[in-house]
Design a protein around this motif. Sequence first.
Motif, mmCIF file in Angstrom:
data_model
loop_
_atom_site.group_PDB
_atom_site.id
_atom_site.type_symbol
_atom_site.label_atom_id
_atom_site.label_comp_id
_atom_site.label_asym_id
_atom_site.label_seq_id
_atom_site.Cartn_x
_atom_site.Cartn_y
_atom_site.Cartn_z
ATOM 1 N N ASN A 151 -0.797 35.262 11.179
ATOM 2 C CA ASN A 151 -0.637 33.971 10.780
ATOM 3 C C ASN A 151 1.553 34.723 10.333
ATOM 4 O OD1 ASN A 151 -2.551 32.967 11.318
ATOM 5 N ND2 ASN A 151 -3.188 33.502 8.925
ATOM 6 N N SER A 152 2.123 34.077 9.388
ATOM 7 C CA SER A 152 2.963 35.289 9.309
ATOM 8 C C SER A 152 2.744 35.690 7.700
ATOM 9 C CB SER A 152 4.087 33.185 8.362
ATOM 10 O OG SER A 152 3.168 32.691 7.843
ATOM 11 N N MET A 153 1.433 36.120 7.671
ATOM 12 C CA MET A 153 1.592 36.941 6.340
ATOM 13 C C MET A 153 1.461 38.918 6.424
ATOM 14 S SD MET A 153 0.238 34.664 3.816
ATOM 15 C CE MET A 153 -0.317 36.067 2.528
ATOM 16 N N MET A 242 8.316 34.799 6.354
ATOM 17 C CA MET A 242 7.571 34.845 4.406
ATOM 18 C C MET A 242 8.006 33.368 4.606
ATOM 19 S SD MET A 242 5.950 37.936 3.869
ATOM 20 C CE MET A 242 6.183 37.840 1.685
ATOM 21 N N SER A 245 8.177 30.294 5.980
ATOM 22 C CA SER A 245 6.487 29.503 6.240
ATOM 23 C C SER A 245 6.215 29.338 4.691
ATOM 24 C CB SER A 245 5.545 31.151 6.220
ATOM 25 O OG SER A 245 3.695 30.314 6.708
ATOM 26 N N SER A 248 2.639 30.681 3.955
ATOM 27 C CA SER A 248 2.481 31.904 3.411
ATOM 28 C C SER A 248 3.094 31.569 1.553
ATOM 29 C CB SER A 248 3.775 32.900 4.198
ATOM 30 O OG SER A 248 2.908 33.240 5.668
#
Length: 432
Positions: A151-153, A242, A245, A248
């Motif tokens: 994901n964008s984490m 982050m 997003s 996030s």
Amino acid sequence: MSLKQSRRDFLHVGFAGGIGLTLPEFLRMKSAQAELKHYESKEGVAKSVIFIYLPGGAAHQETWDPKPYAPVEYRGPMGSIETNVAGVRLNEKLAKTAKIMDKLTICRSMSHGEAAHERGTHNMFTGYRPSPALQFPSMGSVVTHEFGPKNSMPQYVCIPNQPNEFAGTGYLSSSFAPFSVGSDPASNGFKVRDLNLPGGVNDQRFTRRRSLLSAVNDHFVSKEKADSLDAVDTFYKQAYDMVSSKASQEAFDLNKEDAKTRDAYGRSQAGARMLLSRRLVEAGARFVTMTYGGWDMHDRIQTGIERNLPSFDQAFSTLITDLSTRGLLKSTLVCVCSEFGRTPKINGTAGRDHWPKVFSVVMAGGGIKGGHVYGSSDAIASEPEDNPLSVMDWASTIYHCMGIVSDKELMAPGDRPIEIVNGGKVVQDLLA
């Protein structure tokens, strides 16, 4: 050798000459890389780890391994309670955790030989004894190294901050460093560092800056190749992902949780940190290190335990229950550890001193058995009675649950292949 391979190797040699490597040095480096033990890491049962660290050396006697039948000078001043697993008792202040013992494994025979805080901490974060010759990477950084973004984490997060130098990247690139939240999620007005756009920067300006930065990066990378540049580029990419997003940003926002859930975890440091840990793994973080409390109780251990343990008990039992209810416990490995235990006998100031010969760690979910006690300490909690558990074997088992083979070799400075864990084996009796 194919023409394509030959041309590529000559280009590499030309590049090597440009950075000051001689041909023999280049060939030795290539040989070392070829001889690396390599296994492809594939996601295991555990997709994420929540690593709960109790700094200072939590007393096993006053937490996970009470000795109710020992003489009082060994038993200590506190009582113990039954759990929902027959024959397993915990400290009296772990009343809520006692009700979810069927979801936990307690390892009561952990042992190492390091009685200093720094050296014991190094062991537990890296799976290695400290060495003056090399700084080893933390488990969180190794996991980040082995798996790509999700994901964008950020893949490795520390709550509230990186707790010590041994939680860092060691000999790995600094691009595998943890993202530190930067403040305590239990504080009023909690806000994650660097997660929002600065004042006056809108989405259009944000996108324009990102394009400009890419152009600058391309220029410098064409002139020079170095870990520091790679790391900076990686950090910028992660930061942009982050900040841009919404998912996030929301993962770090405890206000997205209803009051009932906040109350269940507890309006405390332990509660807020464990709730945030759950939100982060749910959003895609692979490794979350969370610290709580101060456990270096040389004096008045009962007072210290009564100050620290009830909040932990509420938050930890709720975390395990919450993960289970959400269907996340099977894919999330939760570990609780400290750098060592405490001396078998209560000292002259009603406390206990450092003791690495035997202590306890707790594991749950992510491929680990539930309702299980692995190993035991002797009658006065002074040494392992059976199934001693080494730090190497414990770390290897964590890596195994994540899908990483622990004797895989990574390249350290000086072209030295180093095993992720040296000599560890997976403890099959811990696995579900």
